[in-house]
Scaffold this motif. Sequence first.
Motif, PDB file in Angstrom:
ATOM      1  N   VAL A 157       0.865  -1.173   0.000  1.00 19.19           N
ATOM      2  CA  VAL A 157       0.000   0.000   0.000  1.00 19.19           C
ATOM      3  C   VAL A 157       0.901   1.222   0.000  1.00 19.19           C
ATOM      4  O   VAL A 157       1.667   1.436   0.943  1.00 19.19           O
ATOM      5  N   GLU A 158       0.848   1.988  -1.065  1.00 21.53           N
ATOM      6  CA  GLU A 158       1.631   3.210  -1.175  1.00 21.53           C
ATOM      7  C   GLU A 158       0.713   4.411  -0.988  1.00 21.53           C
ATOM      8  O   GLU A 158      -0.492   4.338  -1.240  1.00 21.53           O
ATOM      9  N   ALA A 159       1.288   5.534  -0.559  1.00 25.21           N
ATOM     10  CA  ALA A 159       0.459   6.703  -0.255  1.00 25.21           C
ATOM     11  C   ALA A 159       1.296   7.970  -0.339  1.00 25.21           C
ATOM     12  O   ALA A 159       2.534   7.925  -0.454  1.00 25.21           O
ATOM     13  N   SER A 160       0.610   9.092  -0.265  1.00 25.99           N
ATOM     14  CA  SER A 160       1.294  10.387  -0.246  1.00 25.99           C
ATOM     15  C   SER A 160       2.072  10.547   1.055  1.00 25.99           C
ATOM     16  O   SER A 160       1.881   9.790   2.021  1.00 25.99           O
ATOM     17  N   ASP A 161       2.934  11.550   1.104  1.00 24.99           N
ATOM     18  CA  ASP A 161       3.867  11.695   2.221  1.00 24.99           C
ATOM     19  C   ASP A 161       3.160  11.937   3.551  1.00 24.99           C
ATOM     20  O   ASP A 161       3.750  11.687   4.615  1.00 24.99           O
ATOM     21  N   ASP A 162       1.946  12.457   3.536  1.00 26.35           N
ATOM     22  CA  ASP A 162       1.254  12.752   4.795  1.00 26.35           C
ATOM     23  C   ASP A 162       0.723  11.497   5.481  1.00 26.35           C
ATOM     24  O   ASP A 162       0.268  11.568   6.624  1.00 26.35           O
ATOM     25  N   VAL A 163       0.744  10.362   4.795  1.00 24.40           N
ATOM     26  CA  VAL A 163       0.282   9.094   5.369  1.00 24.40           C
ATOM     27  C   VAL A 163       1.489   8.382   5.966  1.00 24.40           C
ATOM     28  O   VAL A 163       2.473   8.103   5.264  1.00 24.40           O
ATOM     29  N   SER A 164       1.429   8.059   7.233  1.00 24.44           N
ATOM     30  CA  SER A 164       2.568   7.464   7.934  1.00 24.44           C
ATOM     31  C   SER A 164       2.824   6.026   7.487  1.00 24.44           C
ATOM     32  O   SER A 164       1.934   5.349   6.953  1.00 24.44           O
ATOM     33  N   ALA A 165       4.044   5.571   7.730  1.00 27.22           N
ATOM     34  CA  ALA A 165       4.400   4.190   7.405  1.00 27.22           C
ATOM     35  C   ALA A 165       3.584   3.210   8.241  1.00 27.22           C
ATOM     36  O   ALA A 165       3.231   2.118   7.768  1.00 27.22           O
ATOM     37  N   THR A 166       3.276   3.591   9.479  1.00 28.32           N
ATOM     38  CA  THR A 166       2.461   2.719  10.332  1.00 28.32           C
ATOM     39  C   THR A 166       1.066   2.531   9.759  1.00 28.32           C
ATOM     40  O   THR A 166       0.536   1.415   9.740  1.00 28.32           O
ATOM     41  N   ALA A 167       0.482   3.603   9.260  1.00 30.38           N
ATOM     42  CA  ALA A 167      -0.849   3.508   8.660  1.00 30.38           C
ATOM     43  C   ALA A 167      -0.821   2.634   7.410  1.00 30.38           C
ATOM     44  O   ALA A 167      -1.745   1.851   7.158  1.00 30.38           O
ATOM     45  N   ARG A 168       0.247   2.719   6.640  1.00 32.07           N
ATOM     46  CA  ARG A 168       0.353   1.886   5.440  1.00 32.07           C
ATOM     47  C   ARG A 168       0.443   0.405   5.823  1.00 32.07           C
ATOM     48  O   ARG A 168      -0.181  -0.438   5.176  1.00 32.07           O
ATOM     49  N   LEU A 169       1.221   0.108   6.836  1.00 34.96           N
ATOM     50  CA  LEU A 169       1.327  -1.283   7.276  1.00 34.96           C
ATOM     51  C   LEU A 169      -0.009  -1.804   7.794  1.00 34.96           C
ATOM     52  O   LEU A 169      -0.363  -2.966   7.564  1.00 34.96           O
TER      53      LEU A 169
END
Length: 239
Positions: free
Chosen positions: A107-119
């Motif tokens: 799951v990739e996202a813009s810079d405002d989305v944290s790595a924890t949220a992506r995981l």
Amino acid sequence: MGVMVLCCVGIGVANRGGGGDDVLPPTSQERGDTVPILQRSSASQGICYGWVLRDFYRYTDLSVGSNLGDGVAVEENAACPRWVQVVARVAYTSESSESNDFALVKVEASDDVSATARLRMESGLERLGLTEDAFVDEPGWAVTRAAVSLPLLAAEAGVVEPAPTPAAATADAPPLPDAGSDLWRDRWGYLLAAVGLLLFTALLFAAGFWQRGHQRRKEAERQGPTRHVRAAGRTPEGR
């Protein structure tokens, strides 16, 4: 020299998968069904959602799409300052290879989305059954199914607010239908059978009463002449 060139070409083909099956992208219907769902979610949550399906060995994008449309990416798109997308890289190996088919899902996202949220969103995909095996077996279906799951997973991860729920009914709302109508609609077959059984039972009772009365009348008719003869033959001496 010619032999060396052929060997290099052969090694290059082997490194790209060596004749494995083609990774099938989502069908036109799957893409067409996915885009409107992402459009509604994006409009209500204020973030773009998309998907990317890639062939791991050939380094090519087999399918790209988002709430902006089929074939339109969200990454580095001026219309999407905030975005989340699922990226699946699927690899099919040749039958002669000792390696197994596999898929890498991120799951990739813009810079405002944290790595924890992506995981957390990636873990959510596995919880929904969108595992590596699902992407290997049906990559096109899996990637679009993962895309429409992103709005829910993004809300769970705290990236966006949950989608608004329908407003509660007001005082002027029309009254609900009588519950009795549901009873008749859902169980009319049973009710008709019960009524039929009652009517049949009533007919049996009526027929029994009629037959019993008829038998009593016949018995009375047979006994009537006998009683008359016996009464006429009696004398004072015979008493």
